[in-house]
Design an enzyme around this catalytic site. Structure first.
Site, mmCIF file in Angstrom:
data_model
loop_
_atom_site.group_PDB
_atom_site.id
_atom_site.type_symbol
_atom_site.label_atom_id
_atom_site.label_comp_id
_atom_site.label_asym_id
_atom_site.label_seq_id
_atom_site.Cartn_x
_atom_site.Cartn_y
_atom_site.Cartn_z
ATOM 1 N N SER A 152 -0.581 -37.707 -21.449
ATOM 2 C CA SER A 152 -1.434 -38.859 -21.288
ATOM 3 C C SER A 152 -1.391 -40.752 -21.622
ATOM 4 C CB SER A 152 -2.956 -38.379 -22.237
ATOM 5 O OG SER A 152 -4.019 -39.804 -22.447
ATOM 6 N N TYR A 177 -6.611 -36.125 -30.962
ATOM 7 C CA TYR A 177 -6.397 -35.780 -29.646
ATOM 8 C C TYR A 177 -5.193 -36.264 -29.199
ATOM 9 C CZ TYR A 177 -6.321 -35.528 -24.498
ATOM 10 O OH TYR A 177 -6.224 -35.356 -23.199
ATOM 11 N N LYS A 181 -0.504 -35.091 -28.279
ATOM 12 C CA LYS A 181 -0.095 -35.255 -27.208
ATOM 13 C C LYS A 181 1.034 -36.075 -27.329
ATOM 14 C CE LYS A 181 -3.459 -33.513 -24.142
ATOM 15 N NZ LYS A 181 -2.774 -32.667 -23.522
#
Ligand SMILES: NC(=O)c1ccc[n+]([C@@H]2O[C@H](COP(=O)([O-])OP(=O)(O)OC[C@H]3O[C@@H](n4cnc5c(N)ncnc54)[C@H](O)[C@@H]3O)[C@@H](O)[C@H]2O)c1
Length: 365
Positions: A152, A177, A181
């Site tokens: 991302s 979150y 990644k």
């Protein structure tokens, strides 16, 4: 509309015969799509099938619905194999690899709600990193080297220079979150540096929006949408109250945040380009990262205005306070993807919003 249906039927028949023909000639390489019933995964299943691959879905449906499989069947004209399994379940995963003769993997399966990740960090680390580690172990055991990982643009944090290239610094993550990644990318880099036989591409997605033009699949958030466009379409359809735009006092031309909105089918096709790049790669061990965005920064207000223009719907919105964790502006320099993957985004913002709206109307019926 009638014209569209006819076109769709012709395309359906064409795809069906392509499949029968290609099955008789050479077996298509089977690609495991973890999280393939989700938003980006389901569109990638379509892009893979159209490019001559044989997608095999593995999804635990923790954030998706079985109706996605009906949509895929309508578009492709056949039933996509789907295993309802948790990607953390090693023996189930091993069984799928052996049964389906998997030749490559696209790993979408993860939880993605930023706010929830701050309240449930262990759940997020367990699912997002546990599933990746389990997958890598099974790939090693079965001798499958090729992997595409869903990363991302959150890895760039609040960038000092725009647009961001793959050489832009990766800044400390501002959410659990986002950290999954970053750590996911580090795990992949580490196994390649350790000489393990993996060929990996991390794709750093910007902001996927839209839906397949058939309106058979699209974004299907469970509960209140976390992303902007599904909230916009649900609000316009009367399913939600007015949209809140979080802050109009940012240092941008209209004061709202700037993002790089990319049509989900363009993003889906980037995975096909990445797979081709891995297959062309003669080495047995590699790791690389690519930005997947349009290169265009669009403000939240501009996006809302474009939605009103495209759909003729008046959107009810108000300006609220800034939301914690939102960066001011981020958009991609996608030159590397163009040069090395031969990929570029083709669809416009207007097309993406029209497709998102058509999908919203279809699920409302
Ligand atoms: N949508 C975005 O804006 C965006 C942006 C950047 C990166 N990503 C990443 O792309 C990937 C796909 O995102 P999406 O928007 O399609 O999300 P999504 O939630 O629609 O799809 C993820 C799918 O994975 C499944 N899943 C989750 N955990 C699983 C597990 N342990 N085993 C099997 N299935 C599991 C869910 O049921 C869901 O169908 C995610 O990794 C996400 O973090 C998304």
């Amino acid at each position: 509309m009638v014209l569209f249906h006819q076109e769709h039927r012709t395309r359906f028949t064409f795809l069906y015969f392509c499949r029968i023909f290609s099955e008789k000639m050479t077996p298509s390489p089977s690609i495991l799509v973890t999280g393939g019933a989700g938003f980006i995964g389901s569109h990638t299943v379509v892009a893979l099938a159209e490019a001559g691959f044989r997608p095999v879905v593995l999804d635990d449906f923790s954030n998706s619905q079985q109706r996605v499989l009906d949509g895929l069947r309508h578009i492709l004209g056949y039933e996509v194999p789907c295993y309802v399994q948790d990607c953390n379940d090693r023996s189930a995963l091993l069984d799928v690899f052996q049964r389906e003769n998997i030749r490559g993997v696209i790993h979408f399966a993860a939880f993605k709600a930023v706010g929830e990740s701050m309240q449930e960090p262990l759940r997020y680390y367990h699912n997002n990193l546990g599933s990746l580690i389990t997958l890598l172990e099974v790939m090693l055991e079965t001798g499958v080297p090729d992997l595409i990982f869903s990363s991302s643009c959150t890895v760039y944090g609040e960038p000092a220079v725009l647009p961001v290239t793959e050489a832009s610094p990766v800044l400390p993550a501002t959410s659990v979150y986002g950290n999954t990644k970053q750590v996911g990318e580090e795990i992949l880099r580490d196994v390649v540096v350790a000489g393990k036989p993996f060929r990996v591409i991390s794709l750093r997605y910007f902001n996927p929006i839209g839906a397949h033009p058939s309106a058979q699949i699209g974004e299907l958030p469970l509960g209140v949408p976390n992303n902007l466009v599904p909230f916009v379409t649900q609000s316009a359809a009367g399913k939600r109250g007015p949209l809140t735009i979080f802050g109009d006092d940012y240092p941008t031309p209209d004061g709202t945040c700037i993002r790089d909105f990319i049509h989900v089918m363009d993003l889906a096709e980037a995975h096909v380009s990445a797979l081709h790049a891995l297959h062309k790669n003669s080495g047995s061990n590699s790791y690389d990262v690519f930005n997947v965005g349009t290169g265009q920064g669009v403000s939240v207000l501009e996006m809302v205005q474009a939605f009103e223009e495209v759909t003729g719907q008046k959107l009810n919105y108000h300006i609220g306070p800034r939301r914690a964790g939102d960066v001011v502006a981020v958009y991609a320099d996608a030159t590397k993807s163009r040069e090395y993957l031969g990929w570029r985004s083709k669809r416009s913002l207007h097309e993406a919003l029209a497709d998102a709206w058509r999908w919203e109307l279809a699920i409302g019926r």
